[in-house]
Design an enzyme around this catalytic site. Structure first.
Site, PDB file in Angstrom:
ATOM      1  N   GLU A  32      -8.926  -1.015  12.767  1.00 48.74           N
ATOM      2  CA  GLU A  32      -9.376  -1.906  10.898  1.00 48.74           C
ATOM      3  C   GLU A  32      -8.987  -2.733  11.810  1.00 48.74           C
ATOM      4  O   GLU A  32      -9.653  -4.420  11.287  1.00 48.74           O
ATOM      5  CB  GLU A  32      -8.333  -1.559  10.231  1.00 48.74           C
TER       6      GLU A  32
ATOM      7  N   THR B  65       5.536   1.141   5.894  1.00 50.93           N
ATOM      8  CA  THR B  65       3.681   1.385   5.611  1.00 50.93           C
ATOM      9  C   THR B  65       3.070   1.994   6.758  1.00 50.93           C
ATOM     10  O   THR B  65       3.530   2.479   8.370  1.00 50.93           O
ATOM     11  CB  THR B  65       3.641  -0.388   7.122  1.00 50.93           C
TER      12      THR B  65
ATOM     13  N   TYR C 214      -7.461   5.159   3.040  1.00 59.55           N
ATOM     14  CA  TYR C 214      -7.257   5.851   1.727  1.00 59.55           C
ATOM     15  C   TYR C 214      -6.440   6.900   1.623  1.00 59.55           C
ATOM     16  O   TYR C 214      -6.049   7.089   1.231  1.00 59.55           O
ATOM     17  CB  TYR C 214      -8.353   4.890   0.355  1.00 59.55           C
TER      18      TYR C 214
ATOM     19  N   LYS D  65     -26.230  14.566  18.789  1.00 52.42           N
ATOM     20  CA  LYS D  65     -27.029  13.665  18.581  1.00 52.42           C
ATOM     21  C   LYS D  65     -26.609  11.870  17.673  1.00 52.42           C
ATOM     22  O   LYS D  65     -27.178  11.170  17.522  1.00 52.42           O
ATOM     23  CB  LYS D  65     -28.347  14.347  17.684  1.00 52.42           C
TER      24      LYS D  65
ATOM     25  N   GLY E  84       1.224  -1.020   0.386  1.00 49.85           N
ATOM     26  CA  GLY E  84      -0.671   0.246   0.044  1.00 49.85           C
ATOM     27  C   GLY E  84       0.762   1.281  -0.097  1.00 49.85           C
ATOM     28  O   GLY E  84       2.183   1.160   1.007  1.00 49.85           O
TER      29      GLY E  84
ATOM     30  N   ASP F  80       0.819   1.426   8.455  1.00 50.75           N
ATOM     31  CA  ASP F  80       0.417   0.626   9.628  1.00 50.75           C
ATOM     32  C   ASP F  80       1.777   0.590  10.693  1.00 50.75           C
ATOM     33  O   ASP F  80       0.959   0.716  12.285  1.00 50.75           O
ATOM     34  CB  ASP F  80      -0.053  -1.195   9.469  1.00 50.75           C
TER      35      ASP F  80
ATOM     36  N   ASP G 189       6.195  -5.158   5.906  1.00 49.26           N
ATOM     37  CA  ASP G 189       7.276  -6.566   6.545  1.00 49.26           C
ATOM     38  C   ASP G 189       7.431  -7.716   5.901  1.00 49.26           C
ATOM     39  O   ASP G 189       8.958  -8.099   5.738  1.00 49.26           O
ATOM     40  CB  ASP G 189       6.405  -7.381   7.783  1.00 49.26           C
TER      41      ASP G 189
END
Ligand code: FBP
Length: 700
Positions: free
Chosen positions: A360, A226, A567, A271, A106, A228, A200
């Site tokens: 996620e 990454t 994304y 709300k 990614g 992540d 990785d």
């Protein structure tokens, strides 16, 4: 439109002011392109040399030694700068080189600067050197689809997000055929070195390529990429060598900015519960950083849930002299209860709104789901190995897949040695909603990873939350606290005695600032019964309008808005931190190549400290590898770093949980990180996670 208008618009389009504001090149784009990131002292010099250090130790996996014999004894390499060099070094350093670079996996903000750093350093050492960018990921290497980079192209992407210049892909060079084709490409382009910018799995692939091309003399260097944030390297003694992969900071800041805006919206409109799923396939680093950046009301951290122990269950079993193994680890149902608890507590003080952050990859840490994922991985991998057609083409529809699983369950009944999928698994699996079944059966990526980003985790969880809230509503336990002063004013204006009615309606009248309706009052009918019982109205009377108004105010409607942040943050232009980090990584890559290293990952030590302390290094990849389940088999991979629940960053979030849930009459305690600012003094220097975790090594 008339001809006259056409004429006017054509003239208008040539107006310099219109040209300026409609140009593709915005002011911030120019600013970014013209920015030169600061360079670490060692990398500013004319030459670099590598200094091997045995100071850092790694426990080496036997299998890694067997499969990567030429790389396994590689050590950490410190990069030092030199202003002058003897003839041998100068000649070796400055010889023309051909270097290929590829993005894998990614996108992560900062990738273009890795290319820019490598390009600048290589051209500075010898302008005749050539840098090739492989197109659309590792497939570009396999198919020899490459582009020779030049000044204009590289300059167009400096300090910009995305991997647009050469694109990216998720292919893996994992078969003999693909390996041979890749070697052929390197030969055709006469490459001295190949640079793999990836996560990785891609760095794992880099190590195997380095081993494979060792004899050919093609060097392979990895770069930790990454969003992540799960490539972090420590040695056996816990010394931090790479604190964070690049792209993490930008993605986290982008998510945090959007989520912070939702915090503002939710506390204005009062709300909605905004449910925000944030990327991070497995590790919850991005969710943790988002929590620190925004102080959202509730943030789940997968690694923390995995650690969960149900103490009540454990105690109960202990009393009976038993061990309850189900007390360890979190179930999906229990997790939905944890979320409901937060919602209920806020509702009790009148806050029927808030912001919930879900990582996620949370399902990875939920035992029951993890078991399904591993079993299904194995089933799919075994099917693919033994049949001509792959599992997903053979069983295109969900019903076909379920039928196949049913057949496996039947097989387990006949053949007791077959335990992979039994009737219990099948029953449990058939109990979950179809969209979730489809999600769990989704095609794995080329590295065998489960595609968490495509599973509607938030929907699964929120469906359970909604179901439970409805039960609690029926039991009278999910109710909105009504502010005492508001209640008193409303009743007094209607000429009713607040104290008498209050005692009949609320369980905590006179004790709290927020009044909680009695659990027995769950409808207008039961409300009336309570008033009749206390003699406040007669059987045939209507509920007084003021009381009805208060009752209605206490009935919560649970409304959610679902968001997914991933994304968008991945495509953001990099923060200054990521711009500087990646440009220096690119320079480091060249330092490693020019000094003959291979099988190393470029890194910058001391990222958590001031820039003046940053040190470029090479980390050997092979000693970091270990065996892990992939596609149903054990494979040698680079270990992912997940959130350490003992880290300072996590402990700070944990200790602030109650405050950020804000179960009090005060305003919420949201923090405004603001948007990513490329210039200006208010942009932060580095991720908060890094700053906090650095305190541990300082002993503060
Ligand atoms: P990398 O590990 O390849 O950098 O990708 C990270 C990531 O953005 C994850 O956060 C997410 O789960 C996944 O990619 C999404 O994958 P895809 O781009 O294939 O939808």
């Amino acid at each position: 439109m008339t001809g006259k208008d056409d004429l006017n618009i054509n003239k208008l389009l040539k107006n310099p002011a219109v040209l300026r504001v409609t140009d593709d090149i915005s002011p911030v784009l120019s600013e970014r392109r013209n920015y030169s990131p600061p360079v670490c002292d060692a990398l500013r010099r004319k030459y670099t040399v590598l200094k091997e250090t045995g100071r850092y130790k790694f426990t080496v996996d036997k299998e890694a030694r067997r499969q990567l014999p030429s790389l396994i004894d590689n050590k950490i390499r410190l990069i030092e700068g030199l202003d002058s060099a003897d003839e041998t070094l100068a000649k070796a350093y400055g010889r023309p080189r051909n270097i290929g670079i590829v993005f894998s996996g990614g996108p992560a903000p900062g990738g273009h600067n890795v290319i820019a750093g490598l390009y600048d350093a290589a051209k500075k050492a010898n302008p005749a050197s050539k840098i090739y960018g492989f197109l659309i990921g590792p497939d570009g290497i396999i198919e020899n689809e490459a582009l020779e980079l030049h000044d204009e192209l590289v300059d167009a992407y400096r300090n910009l997000g995305g991997f647009t210049m050469i694109k990216t892909g998720r292919a893996k060079i994992d078969t003999r055929k693909k390996m041979e084709l890749s070697k052929e490409t390197c030969k055709k382009l006469n490459l001295d070195a190949l640079v793999i910018v990836g996560g990785d799995d891609s760095n794992t692939n880099a190590a195997f390529l380095a081993q494979e091309m060792f004899a050919d003399g093609v060097q392979v260097i990895g770069v930790p990429k990454t969003i992540d944030g799960d490539i972090q390297v420590r040695d056996d003694s816990g010394n931090v060598l790479c604190a964070m992969s690049f792209g993490f900071h930008t993605a986290a800041r982008a998510f945090a900015n959007s989520i912070s805006n939702l915090c503002t919206d939710s506390s204005s409109d009062v709300k909605y519960w905004h449910i925000c799923k944030v990327m991070g396939r497995v590790a919850s680093h991005l969710a943790l950083e988002t929590a620190l950046q925004t102080h959202a009301n509730l943030t789940l951290i997968g690694e923390d849930l995995a650690d969960y122990v149900d103490k009540n269950r454990l105690k109960k079993a202990q009393k009976q002299g038993k061990v309850d193994y189900h007390a360890y680890g979190m179930t999906l149902r229990h997790l939905s209860r944890v979320i409901c608890d937060g919602i209920l507590r806020r509702a009790a003080i009148g806050k029927n709104y808030g912001v919930l952050v879900i990582p996620e990859g949370v399902l990875e840490f939920i035992n029951e789901i993890q078991v399904f994922i591993i079993k299904l991985n194995t089933i799919i991998a075994e099917y693919n190995q033994t049949h001509d057609k792959d599992f997903h083409s053979a069983f295109a529809l969900l019903d076909d897949k379920l039928e196949y699983l049913r057949r496996l369950a039947q097989r387990s009944r006949k053949n007791l040695t077959f335990t992979l999928w039994n009737t219990r698994d099948d029953d449990l699996f058939n109990d979950i909603p179809a969209f979730f079944q489809e999600g769990l059966l989704m095609e794995r990526d080329s590295h065998g990873n489960f595609p968490f980003s495509q599973v509607e985790t938030e929907k699964v969880l929120m469906d359970l939350v909604k179901d439970y809230l409805n039960i609690l509503k029926d039991e009278g336990r999910y109710r909105l606290g009504v502010k005492r002063t508001y209640y008193q004013k409303t009743l007094a204006q209607a000429g009713l005695d607040p104290a008498r009615f209050g005692a009949a309606l609320f369980e905590n009248y006179g004790q709290s600032e927020f009044l909680l309706r009695k659990t027995s009052i769950i409808s207008a009918k039961t409300c009336k019964q309570a008033l009749v019982k206390e003699g406040l109205i007669k059987k045939d009377d209507e509920i007084p309008a003021a009381v009805d108004k208060i009752y209605k105010k206490s009935v919560p409607a649970f409304k959610t808005q679902i968001h997914f942040y991933g994304y968008d943050g991945r495509g953001n232009d990099p923060t200054r931190f990521d711009c500087i980090y990646t440009y220096n990584l690119g320079l480091t890559v060249f330092g490693l190549i020019a000094n003959g290293a291979t099988g190393q990952m470029a890194a910058i030590r001391n990222l958590e400290k001031d820039f003046s302390k940053w040190e470029p290094i090479g980390i050997p990849i092979a000693p970091l590898m270990h065996l892990e389940e992939r596609k149903g088999k054990l494979a040698l991979v680079l270990e992912k770093s997940i959130v350490d629940v003992n880290s300072v960053a996590f402990q700070v979030v944990k200790s602030r949980r109650e405050k950020w849930l804000a179960v009090d009459s005060d305003e919420d305690h949201f923090r405004r990180p603001g948007p990513i600012r490329f210039s200006g003094r208010s942009e932060e220097d580095r991720p908060i996670t890094l700053e906090l975790n650095a305190l541990a090594s300082q002993g503060d």
